[in-house]
Scaffold this motif. Sequence first.
Motif, PDB file in Angstrom:
ATOM      1  N   ARG A 252       0.854  -1.191   0.000  1.00 44.35           N
ATOM      2  CA  ARG A 252       0.000   0.000   0.000  1.00 44.35           C
ATOM      3  C   ARG A 252       0.888   1.239   0.000  1.00 44.35           C
ATOM      4  O   ARG A 252       1.006   1.963   0.985  1.00 44.35           O
ATOM      5  CB  ARG A 252      -0.909  -0.027   1.224  1.00 44.35           C
ATOM      6  N   ALA A 255      -0.692   4.602   0.871  1.00 41.01           N
ATOM      7  CA  ALA A 255      -1.264   4.809   2.209  1.00 41.01           C
ATOM      8  C   ALA A 255      -0.574   5.978   2.917  1.00 41.01           C
ATOM      9  O   ALA A 255       0.655   6.078   2.929  1.00 41.01           O
ATOM     10  CB  ALA A 255      -1.125   3.534   3.035  1.00 41.01           C
ATOM     11  N   THR A 265       4.849   1.403  14.749  1.00 42.45           N
ATOM     12  CA  THR A 265       4.918   0.141  14.002  1.00 42.45           C
ATOM     13  C   THR A 265       6.329  -0.431  14.012  1.00 42.45           C
ATOM     14  O   THR A 265       6.532  -1.640  14.167  1.00 42.45           O
ATOM     15  CB  THR A 265       4.450   0.346  12.551  1.00 42.45           C
ATOM     16  N   PRO A 292       3.264  -1.279   4.640  1.00 43.99           N
ATOM     17  CA  PRO A 292       1.873  -1.749   4.772  1.00 43.99           C
ATOM     18  C   PRO A 292       1.488  -2.679   3.630  1.00 43.99           C
ATOM     19  O   PRO A 292       1.785  -2.428   2.468  1.00 43.99           O
ATOM     20  CB  PRO A 292       1.050  -0.457   4.718  1.00 43.99           C
ATOM     21  N   ARG A 293       0.821  -3.770   3.967  1.00 41.84           N
ATOM     22  CA  ARG A 293       0.280  -4.702   2.983  1.00 41.84           C
ATOM     23  C   ARG A 293      -1.065  -5.194   3.483  1.00 41.84           C
ATOM     24  O   ARG A 293      -1.189  -5.607   4.630  1.00 41.84           O
ATOM     25  CB  ARG A 293       1.206  -5.911   2.780  1.00 41.84           C
ATOM     26  N   GLY A 294      -2.064  -5.173   2.605  1.00 41.26           N
ATOM     27  CA  GLY A 294      -3.377  -5.638   3.016  1.00 41.26           C
ATOM     28  C   GLY A 294      -3.877  -4.847   4.200  1.00 41.26           C
ATOM     29  O   GLY A 294      -3.919  -3.612   4.195  1.00 41.26           O
ATOM     30  N   SER A 295      -4.240  -5.560   5.286  1.00 33.77           N
ATOM     31  CA  SER A 295      -4.735  -4.902   6.495  1.00 33.77           C
ATOM     32  C   SER A 295      -3.654  -4.691   7.538  1.00 33.77           C
ATOM     33  O   SER A 295      -3.927  -4.210   8.636  1.00 33.77           O
ATOM     34  CB  SER A 295      -5.868  -5.747   7.108  1.00 33.77           C
ATOM     35  N   THR A 296      -2.392  -5.044   7.215  1.00 29.96           N
ATOM     36  CA  THR A 296      -1.315  -4.926   8.187  1.00 29.96           C
ATOM     37  C   THR A 296      -0.443  -3.709   7.903  1.00 29.96           C
ATOM     38  O   THR A 296      -0.250  -3.318   6.755  1.00 29.96           O
ATOM     39  CB  THR A 296      -0.424  -6.182   8.174  1.00 29.96           C
ATOM     40  N   LEU A 297       0.100  -3.119   8.965  1.00 32.28           N
ATOM     41  CA  LEU A 297       1.038  -2.007   8.822  1.00 32.28           C
ATOM     42  C   LEU A 297       2.477  -2.491   8.751  1.00 32.28           C
ATOM     43  O   LEU A 297       3.377  -1.731   8.394  1.00 32.28           O
ATOM     44  CB  LEU A 297       0.870  -1.037   9.997  1.00 32.28           C
ATOM     45  N   LEU A 342      -4.436  -2.626  17.762  1.00 32.70           N
ATOM     46  CA  LEU A 342      -4.367  -3.379  16.504  1.00 32.70           C
ATOM     47  C   LEU A 342      -2.925  -3.711  16.179  1.00 32.70           C
ATOM     48  O   LEU A 342      -2.030  -2.980  16.534  1.00 32.70           O
ATOM     49  CB  LEU A 342      -5.010  -2.570  15.375  1.00 32.70           C
TER      50      LEU A 342
END
Length: 342
Positions: A252, A255, A265, A292-297, A342
């Motif tokens: 991402r 982002a 992070t 960041p990839r998908g829903s992860t930072l 999270l």
Amino acid sequence: MLAIWPIQKMVFLELQRFNAETLGLKQDVKPILGSTTRFKDVKGADEAKAELEEIVHNLRDPKERLVPFFSCSGSAFDEMYVGVGARRIRDLFSTAKKLSPCVIFIDEIDAVGGKRSHNRLTPFLNMTLNQLLVELDGFNQNEGIIVIGATYFPESLDKALVRPGRFDQYVNVPNPDVEGRRQILESHMSKIVKGNDVDIMIIARGTPGFSGADLANLVNVAALRAAMNDANVVNMDDFEFAKDKILMGNERKSAIISEENRRITAFHEAGHALVAIHTVGALPVHKATIVPRGSTLGMVIQLPDKDLTSRSRKQMLASLDVSMGGRVAEELIFGASEVTLL
């Protein structure tokens, strides 16, 4: 009659190619014929391949090295008009008997061999399966026809189809282990120009649970990235990118993340990595990232030296420690009140 089906699909046969027009099949029921894939091309499924090699070896005509191979999809029998499936089954098996010894391969056999319905208003839905059952019962021991069906859902098949005398031999084709993945990757990489830094075993270790198709896709994604970058070879970074993309999604890059969140992070992932490095029983750390990839930072990737078939209490406790390492790191650096959820 010999009949088997692998739980997972597999291309394996060393058989002769035939022209469909010479088989006397009707235009709308022509099966797909022939295969350029050989037993020697199959990697990562040695036990299943050995069983199939033995069966096909016994089938071959002593005067010929190869035999005809009929290949079709279970859904193809009724794909145009409901009710024509039974006729197509008859035509297929009639032609196969004329050309025996031969092999009939029905892919996704659950589409035609699923459990029969007792709904009297739609009896035609069972006609194709009934005809298939009749044809399978019609073989003599010396007719030399092997029928192979492949499905991901063996539990959905009608009981009459899997009774002794019909599909009574089962060949399970599981996902490959680490050595099998190495062999499959090596086979696919032989078709590309790879860099000197590529370590196939590292890639194999990092892809547990991947099927042969997944590994082929990984090599393809890596090659596409190298081509997009105008590179002359596919290097290790391309393969790492492909693996991360398949497992976690695209980066991402657009982002918008504040410096404060990036810092949190970074310490969070560093906590995971440090605990993994210093905990007995934890898997070796392969890579840590805050991209960041998908829903992860960000994430820490650990790779086992070999496939894990069981886990000890020590290993499970180490996994719990690593999982908590990120939260503990945040608490030590930023304080208990600033720990993220999270």
